[in-house]
Write a protein that holds these residues in place. Structure first.
Motif, PDB file in Angstrom:
ATOM      1  N   ASN A  99      -8.666 -10.670  -0.024  1.00 26.78           N
ATOM      2  CA  ASN A  99      -9.517 -11.693   0.251  1.00 26.78           C
ATOM      3  C   ASN A  99      -8.937 -13.064  -0.048  1.00 26.78           C
ATOM      4  O   ASN A  99      -9.587 -13.988   0.187  1.00 26.78           O
ATOM      5  N   THR A 100      -7.622 -13.344  -0.306  1.00 29.38           N
ATOM      6  CA  THR A 100      -6.941 -14.411  -0.319  1.00 29.38           C
ATOM      7  C   THR A 100      -6.252 -14.867   0.768  1.00 29.38           C
ATOM      8  O   THR A 100      -6.313 -13.772   1.732  1.00 29.38           O
ATOM      9  N   PRO A 101      -5.839 -16.039   1.254  1.00 27.67           N
ATOM     10  CA  PRO A 101      -4.775 -16.259   2.358  1.00 27.67           C
ATOM     11  C   PRO A 101      -3.772 -15.213   2.605  1.00 27.67           C
ATOM     12  O   PRO A 101      -3.723 -14.916   3.839  1.00 27.67           O
ATOM     13  N   ALA A 102      -3.640 -14.543   1.599  1.00 27.59           N
ATOM     14  CA  ALA A 102      -2.378 -13.522   2.013  1.00 27.59           C
ATOM     15  C   ALA A 102      -2.877 -12.399   2.722  1.00 27.59           C
ATOM     16  O   ALA A 102      -2.171 -11.846   3.758  1.00 27.59           O
ATOM     17  N   GLY A 103      -4.137 -12.014   2.860  1.00 30.33           N
ATOM     18  CA  GLY A 103      -4.782 -11.116   3.667  1.00 30.33           C
ATOM     19  C   GLY A 103      -4.497  -9.835   3.789  1.00 30.33           C
ATOM     20  O   GLY A 103      -4.942  -9.027   4.699  1.00 30.33           O
ATOM     21  N   ARG A 104      -3.691  -9.202   2.848  1.00 28.70           N
ATOM     22  CA  ARG A 104      -3.234  -7.866   3.069  1.00 28.70           C
ATOM     23  C   ARG A 104      -2.818  -7.221   1.860  1.00 28.70           C
ATOM     24  O   ARG A 104      -2.752  -7.930   0.672  1.00 28.70           O
ATOM     25  N   ASP A 105      -2.479  -5.772   1.787  1.00 27.93           N
ATOM     26  CA  ASP A 105      -2.324  -5.263   0.338  1.00 27.93           C
ATOM     27  C   ASP A 105      -0.720  -5.247   0.096  1.00 27.93           C
ATOM     28  O   ASP A 105       0.119  -4.490   0.688  1.00 27.93           O
ATOM     29  N   LEU A 106      -0.669  -6.229  -0.633  1.00 21.30           N
ATOM     30  CA  LEU A 106       0.866  -6.283  -0.861  1.00 21.30           C
ATOM     31  C   LEU A 106       1.502  -5.550  -1.992  1.00 21.30           C
ATOM     32  O   LEU A 106       2.729  -5.113  -1.690  1.00 21.30           O
ATOM     33  N   LEU A 107       0.741  -4.845  -2.524  1.00 22.96           N
ATOM     34  CA  LEU A 107       1.273  -3.659  -3.501  1.00 22.96           C
ATOM     35  C   LEU A 107       1.998  -2.733  -2.731  1.00 22.96           C
ATOM     36  O   LEU A 107       2.934  -2.233  -3.102  1.00 22.96           O
ATOM     37  N   ARG A 108       1.096  -2.344  -1.520  1.00 25.66           N
ATOM     38  CA  ARG A 108       1.725  -1.232  -0.733  1.00 25.66           C
ATOM     39  C   ARG A 108       3.123  -1.654  -0.286  1.00 25.66           C
ATOM     40  O   ARG A 108       3.970  -1.093  -0.157  1.00 25.66           O
ATOM     41  N   GLU A 109       3.221  -2.841   0.150  1.00 24.40           N
ATOM     42  CA  GLU A 109       4.510  -3.379   0.782  1.00 24.40           C
ATOM     43  C   GLU A 109       5.646  -3.433  -0.388  1.00 24.40           C
ATOM     44  O   GLU A 109       6.918  -3.071  -0.022  1.00 24.40           O
ATOM     45  N   VAL A 110       5.363  -3.657  -1.471  1.00 26.17           N
ATOM     46  CA  VAL A 110       6.288  -3.527  -2.837  1.00 26.17           C
ATOM     47  C   VAL A 110       6.750  -2.201  -2.883  1.00 26.17           C
ATOM     48  O   VAL A 110       7.704  -1.911  -3.249  1.00 26.17           O
ATOM     49  N   VAL A 111       5.727  -1.420  -3.204  1.00 16.60           N
ATOM     50  CA  VAL A 111       5.860   0.253  -3.303  1.00 16.60           C
ATOM     51  C   VAL A 111       6.742   0.665  -2.268  1.00 16.60           C
ATOM     52  O   VAL A 111       7.787   1.301  -2.301  1.00 16.60           O
ATOM     53  N   ASP A 112       6.342   0.569  -0.914  1.00 17.59           N
ATOM     54  CA  ASP A 112       7.309   1.091  -0.011  1.00 17.59           C
ATOM     55  C   ASP A 112       8.618   0.445   0.046  1.00 17.59           C
ATOM     56  O   ASP A 112       9.761   1.058   0.386  1.00 17.59           O
TER      57      ASP A 112
END
Ligand code: H79
Length: 423
Positions: A99-112
């Protein structure tokens, strides 16, 4: 002491070195992750960071590469810190990254990204939550001096908050594959504090063990028997650590490069590369792990000061990691010489002598006469001359790495089953 199951610590005590990542809204004010506490900021005044969080230079592959090159084998990231902001797409609050301007699940990207580098995954989850509508006022809450408990706590219910934590932990331990470490932070029982009854720690730990058998859990639930590791914070014990029953314990010191965990632009207390390397050696020489923290900027990159220190680890670990992986404290009866530390690999029966100060002439190795088969500078595999009879290794040589911890490798002949001490 309750029996709440145990995690698999074999990989953990082998790998020894991990990366802590503190990343949340506090990276924007950039003056410590406890800013809501220290500056007594209301939820409303803190909202601006949520509305503007926009890490346009976020590059988790670069973080993961830096960690791998530094020799870090696992990482632990703040999925939610005390501020309550969630770095993943949780169903249970709107106060989340999507819900921030980031707009996506950043945790998943870090984990991957970290998994792709072969690095194990750990989640930090704050028990404290200064945003949640059911979390009550206490002695460390940001609003502690601004509003009475009676007024603040109207309509708030910690039982609902405990359920919220179980729901979120279920998401984290279900939707991101195998999770190796769960790092709860933290309990402060006693008057006007919070502990296991508030968190409903028994239910929480049983849930965690059910969802991820083998996961390593820290010791901050205020529930004896629930943790796998002791977690000294910004403090290096000067000897091994023991558990509640006095037996040698698995432990992990967590440390920062500069003092703060979250990105702190103006902090001046940065440790040198040499201090960082010696810190790692100190932890392993006392049988512990080191979880070394980075606080990425709000734009999503690791700043030059932190990168320089990670690169320092990379340079050193490239040649010296054999003195870290699979190693722990030296056996009893072999005290390290002045300004030196020992690490020891019981599988290979090799002792590593880390000289924190350059030994201009020679180093005496107490009680090792007749037990050292060979000595070499680990960095370049060059022989170090010895005088067996008087337990000396001679160091009047030119080293390729004179600046950082100078490490010698000593294959030794120690009796089978030599005990590794907790001093
Ligand atoms: O996430 C990192 C920190 O934010 C968190 N744990 C690490 C991993 C942490 N910070 N401090 N603590 C845990 C211990 C708390 C100390 C306190 Fe205080 C003493 C809380 C209140 C009094 C320090 C001094 C913080 C506020 C005043």
């Amino acid at each position: 002491m309750g029996n709440y199951g145990k995690g698999d610590t074999a990989w953990f005590t082998h790998d020894r070195f991990g990366m802590f990542i503190h990343w949340g809204l506090y990276s924007m004010p950039a003056r410590h992750e406890w800013i809501r506490h220290t500056e007594e900021i209301s939820d409303g005044d803190y909202r601006i960071y949520f509305d503007l969080f926009d890490p346009d230079l976020f590059d988790p592959k670069a973080w993961a590469r830096a960690a791998r090159e530094a020799g870090m084998k696992y990482f632990v990231i703040t999925t939610k810190h005390h501020e309550g902001f969630c770095l993943w797409d949780t169903k249970y609050t709107d106060y989340k990254v999507t819900n921030t301007p980031a707009g996506r699940d950043l945790l998943r990207e870090v984990v991957d990204a970290f998994r792709a580098e072969g690095i194990r995954v750990g989640f930090y989850y704050s028990l404290i939550d200064w945003h949640h509508p059911d979390f009550t006022l206490d002695k460390i809450h940001p609003m502690r001096n601004k509003i009475s408990a009676g007024e603040f706590n109207k309509g708030r219910d910690m039982k609902r908050y405990a359920k919220y934590m179980r729901d979120q932990v279920t998401e984290l331990l279900t939707n991101y594959g195998k999770i190796d470490v769960l790092w709860f932070d933290f309990s402060y029982p006693g008057e006007n504090g919070k502990g296991h009854l508030d968190w409903e720690s028994e239910e929480l730990i049983r849930l965690v063990r059910k969802l991820q058998p083998g996961i390593i859990v820290d010791n901050r639930l205020d529930l004896p028997g629930s943790g796998d590791i002791l977690t000294p914070e910004q403090f290096t014990p000067d000897h091994g650590m023991v558990d509640e029953e006095g037996k040698p314990a698995v432990w992990e010191g967590c440390q920062t490069f500069s003092g703060s965990w979250g990105y702190f632009r103006d902090e001046t207390s940065w440790k040198s590369v040499k201090m960082c390397i010696e810190m790692l050696v100190n932890h392993v020489s006392r049988g512990g792990n080191l979880l070394m923290n980075v606080g990425p900027t709000s734009r999503g990159y690791i700043d030059a000061r932190a990168m320089e220190r990670l690169a320092g680890y990379a340079d050193w670990m490239k040649y010296n990691s054999r003195s870290i992986y699979g190693c722990g404290a030296a056996p009893a009866g072999f005290p390290a010489p002045p300004d030196c530390r020992y690490t020891y690999n019981p599988e290979t029966n090799r002792l590593y002598l880390h000289c924190f100060a350059w030994p201009f002439k020679h180093v005496h190795l107490p009680n090792l006469a007749g037990k050292v088969k060979y000595a070499q500078l680990l960095a370049d595999g060059s022989e170090i001359r010895r005088r067996e009879a008087v337990n000396e290794v001679h160091s009047n040589l030119n080293s390729t790495t004179p600046d950082n911890a100078l490490t010698l490798e000593l294959p030794v002949l120690l009796p089978q089953g030599t005990e590794v001490p907790v001093i």
